[in-house]
Motif scaffolding. Structure first.
Motif, short mmCIF file in Angstrom:
data_model
loop_
_atom_site.label_atom_id
_atom_site.label_comp_id
_atom_site.label_asym_id
_atom_site.label_seq_id
_atom_site.Cartn_x
_atom_site.Cartn_y
_atom_site.Cartn_z
N PHE A 229 0.36 -1.08 -0.20
CA PHE A 229 0.27 -0.72 0.06
C PHE A 229 0.77 1.39 0.61
O PHE A 229 0.91 2.39 -0.62
N ILE A 230 2.04 1.58 0.74
CA ILE A 230 2.75 2.79 1.33
C ILE A 230 3.54 3.26 -0.47
O ILE A 230 3.39 3.95 -0.91
N LEU A 231 4.28 1.57 -0.60
CA LEU A 231 5.21 1.92 -1.70
C LEU A 231 4.32 2.46 -3.08
O LEU A 231 4.85 2.66 -3.48
N ASN A 272 -5.63 2.29 -9.07
CA ASN A 272 -4.65 0.99 -8.28
C ASN A 272 -4.96 1.94 -7.40
O ASN A 272 -4.43 1.62 -6.21
N ALA A 273 -5.89 3.08 -7.05
CA ALA A 273 -5.76 3.41 -5.53
C ALA A 273 -6.94 3.19 -4.85
O ALA A 273 -6.80 2.52 -3.98
N LEU A 278 -7.75 1.15 -1.12
CA LEU A 278 -8.63 0.35 -1.15
C LEU A 278 -8.31 -0.11 -0.11
O LEU A 278 -10.27 -1.17 0.11
N THR A 279 -7.79 -1.34 -1.44
CA THR A 279 -8.03 -2.49 -0.76
C THR A 279 -6.88 -3.44 0.01
O THR A 279 -7.00 -3.88 0.61
N VAL A 418 -15.02 -1.49 2.54
CA VAL A 418 -13.91 -0.62 3.86
C VAL A 418 -14.13 -0.33 4.55
O VAL A 418 -13.16 0.20 5.32
N ALA A 419 -15.29 0.62 4.52
CA ALA A 419 -16.48 1.13 6.10
C ALA A 419 -16.41 -0.44 6.97
O ALA A 419 -16.17 0.54 8.25
#
Lengths: 547, 250
Positions: A229-231, A272-273, A278-279, A418-419
């Protein structure tokens, strides 16, 4: 919280906040003839508030040495509160924009309150404000517990958390003033984008430094997802936002890409966001909190590996399915469609892994609304990834694209997956962080759960209906070979569904308000007697991944 | 596999590099060729750049988030071509930084809106959409008529556009502010310069009906009237060719 910082750390914080304030002042002065001035002012106020908070406690005594033997949880606590505040803001604006589509007069002749400016405030508020804060808070919790290591220092977590929220504030306040670059889900302008790069590099450094201190030989599954996620978000953010500003004193910049190339880059980012923000991020959450709450190890280590590398590899090809039948070259559309369909394999591997983990714990799912939140999230993850692969098929996409079906699909993921996984994680995390035996009220967790489920179902069914009707009306021909319906007739047909959507969103918002109240009361009340304060995470030993 | 993976799990840096490597492939294969293959964007002779006023109008279109409800991309489907006009070509958004293809049609597609309605219609529609289309869900944009257009930074805008590859000349940049006024003031001496720099077909008229004052309404209407009109290439292609039959649905 500031008393937990050493005096040196308070000084470093003061210098950093001072630098931010100066930067804001410089930006405000350079942009004094532009809307940029408001943004500079906002940065100055933000920096000044942090400085005042630090100055008020600058002379507090040094913290106890013993803190170094414990995990550093203050930024996580603050992050939980911010998450819920952003949830209420983002979802409130969401209900408002939904209502605007049913009753357009709610704009009140005010520029800032029109649909086009509120809509990115809703998406950014929910995705980056609510989702981002939840990811930062939970990732800092998970990485410490699964590595059995304290965060490497006490300043950088605060820099990451506060800096990230400054970005979100700049973004949202910018939209109200009309500052946007119109790239969906990447609307903030160049100066906010640059600031996010600085914050994100600090986030990555913080994460990898904590991993480097780990006392466990293996890196636990949840951390793989948080790392990805971060990368990948960093890569996506930097490439998609390459732009040339009009000037240092001007909020506006022009994208480095145009036309077809820009469309492909934008949806490579946009899709990809979804994939990595979100995934992957929220799968990291799921892979830690779901087994913890269910008190069972993850069902399959092999499935974890397959789904992780499958998602990391396959998702990056899928973005072009947003551009079927457009001026994008045909071969790119076909690649995007193909990989989107194959993507179902790793997605369902994760969903199945989560649900199979619950085998033997279904009685807990029945009794515990927190675990039920996570179970429902896994179900919605499976359903919406299936729907995603389906909608990526060219023939289906010809009907669904440009309609509310896409909006319904996105919200099945955003609300249902997500929520809900976030609320499940926060209800697990909150009592642990404030050393409480449980949430203030389990009944209110139940109330929140049912509000969320009912709201999601109303919303998604309304959008499925309106989207499919819309798509069909646009392509219906009469017997003489003419289009049967005018565009406006399809819009009129949407009206009841737009009202239903507003009602669904309102249910979801009420649930979030109830949840925030519950978390607030948990913080304020019911402290456990000291001798009963065993950490709810059972000595903080990580779960061992294994078959 | 699990044994090899257990080794990878022990090195944070190895894991980081693996993630970067695996995730980069898809984007590289799909995006990089678009910049290098000539056929991505067809070449046409008559393609022109936006005038400063149209560019300012496009920025207002972006500012107000019009892209959230109106696409500017007619797909190669029979019903879309019949409803909106010839399908969109890549070259038509060649100078669009960024593109505004959109993802949602709460309102109709606008890729061929240029020249379709009168200026008066656009102004009335933007001031109060329901006065013209009673069932419309569009917000009213009455303030556009009240706001004076900001023009002093237009040379900077054209310069930035040139930096990202749009062929604005030095003369265009120098005259940007003047040209913006002149395009909405047909009786002025400066109007000739606009036609000279941007072509004889350029719309030069008081878009909001008031030639004395340059408003944001002037700019937005000037932009809307040029959407789909920068080149005739799409109209020259025979419509119907390559168009996919939408499935029969009753």
């Amino acid at each position: 919280m500031i008393a937990q910082l050493t005096i040196t750390e308070r000084h470093i914080g003061l210098v950093l906040a001072g630098l931010v304030t100066l930067m804001g002042a410089a930006l405000g002065i350079a942009g004094r003839n532009d809307v940029l001035a408001y943004q500079g002012l906002l940065i100055v106020v933000f920096g000044a508030l942090v400085m005042i908070a630090l100055l008020r406690n600058l002379d507090a005594p040094e913290p106890y040495e013993s803190r170094l033997a414990e995990y550093y949880d203050d930024p996580i606590r603050f992050g939980i509160v911010l998450t819920m505040l952003w949830a209420i803001f983002g979802m409130f604006v969401g209900v408002w924009v939904a209502a605007l589509l049913a009753w357009p007069e709610l704009t009140f002749d005010a520029a800032w309150a029109s649909f086009g400016r509120l809509r990115p405030a809703h998406t950014t508020g929910v995705i980056f404000g609510f989702g981002g804060n939840a990811l930062i808070a939970t990732s800092l919790h998970v990485v410490q517990r699964t590595s059995r290591a304290r965060l490497p220092d006490q300043v950088s977590p605060w820099f990451v958390l506060l800096g990230y929220n400054l970005f979100c504030l700049l973004a949202v306040s910018g939209y109200f003033a009309g500052i946007t670059q119109s790239k969906e889900y990447a609307e903030p302008e160049w100066y906010a984008d640059l600031w996010l790069v600085v914050v994100w590099v600090a986030y990555f450094a913080l994460y990898i430094r904590t991993l480097a201190r780990r006392k466990e030989p293996h890196i636990y599954v949840a951390n793989w997802y948080f790392m990805a996620f971060i990368l990948v978000v960093a890569i996506l953010h930097i490439v998609n936002n390459l732009a040339v500003p009009v000037g240092i004193g001007n909020a506006k910049a022009y994208s480095a890409f145009s036309g077809v190339q820009d469309a492909m880059t934008q949806w490579w980012y946009g899709h990809n966001a979804v994939a990595f923000f979100l995934t992957a991020g929220f799968l990291g959450m799921m892979y830690y909190y779901l087994p913890k709450r269910a008190e069972r190890p993850i069902y399959s280590y092999r499935l974890s590996i397959i789904s992780f590398w499958g998602i990391t590899f396959l998702y990056m090809w899928a973005g072009s399915h947003h551009l079927h039948y457009t001026a994008l070259p045909h071969w790119v559309q076909t690649l995007g469609m193909t990989f989107s369909v194959v993507l179902l394999v790793p997605s369902w591997a994760s969903a199945a892994n989560a649900l199979l983990t619950l085998n033997g714990a279904w009685h807990k799912v029945r009794d515990d609304a927190t675990l039920r939140f996570m179970m429902v999230a896994a179900v919605f993850y499976g359903l919406s990834t299936f729907e995603g692969s389906f909608l990526a098929i060219r023939a289906v996409n010809s009907l669904s694209h440009y309609t509310d079906w896409t909006v319904g699909h996105v919200h099945a993921g955003a609300l249902g997956w997500v929520a809900m996984i976030t609320f499940g994680a926060l209800y697990t995390l909150t009592p642990a962080m404030w050393k409480r035996a449980r949430m203030y009220s389990n009944t209110l967790v139940e109330v929140h759960f049912w509000c969320a489920v009912i709201g999601t179902l109303i919303y998604v069914f309304a959008m499925w209906n309106s989207g499919i009707i819309q798509g069909l009306m646009w392509r219906t021909y009469n017997e003489s070979g003419m289009l049967t319906y005018s565009f406006i007739e399809s819009l009129v047909a949407m009206h009841p569904y737009y009202i239903a959507r507003t009602v669904g969103g309102f249910f979801f918002l009420i649930g979030a308000v109830v949840g925030t109240y519950n978390i607030f009361m948990t913080i304020r009340h019911e402290p456990l007697p000291l001798r009963q304060r065993t950490d709810a995470f059972g000595g903080d030993r990580p779960l061992v991944p294994g078959e | 596999m699990p044994e090899a993976h257990r080794k990878l799990e022990r090195t944070a840096v190895g894991f980081v590099l693996a993630i970067i490597g695996v995730s980069s492939i898809g984007g590289l294969v799909e995006i990089a060729p678009l910049f290098t293959i000539d056929e991505t964007v067809e070449k046409v002779e008559d393609m022109r750049v936006y005038t400063p006023l149209e560019l300012a109008g496009r920025n207002i279109y972006i500012r107000e988030g019009c892209y959230a409800c109106h696409s500017q991309m007619i797909r190669t489907l029979r019903d879309e071509v019949e409803r909106y006009g010839p399908y969109s070509l890549a070259v038509e958004s060649q100078y669009d930084h960024p593109m505004l293809w959109g993802s949602k049609r709460t309102g109709p597609d606008l890729a061929r809106v240029g020249g379709k309605y009168s200026d008066e219609w656009h102004v009335a529609h933007l001031v109060d959409p329901r006065a013209v289309v009673p069932q419309s869900k569009m917000p009213a944009y009455a303030w556009l008529q009240r706001n004076a257009l900001k023009t002093d930074d237009l040379p900077g805008h054209l310069t930035a556009m040139r930096r990202v590859g749009v062929p604005y000349t030095d003369v265009m940049i120098e005259n940007a502010t003047r040209d913006a006024f002149a395009q909405a003031y047909p009786d002025s001496d400066m109007a000739e310069g606009v036609a000279e720099r941007y072509g004889a077909d350029t719309n030069i008229r008081a878009f909001d009906g008031d030639p004395g004052r340059l408003t944001e309404m002037d700019a937005l209407v000037a932009y809307l009237q040029i959407v789909g009109q920068l080149t005739d290439a799409a109209h020259e292609k025979r419509t119907g060719e390559q168009v996919v039959q939408a499935e029969e649905t009753e």
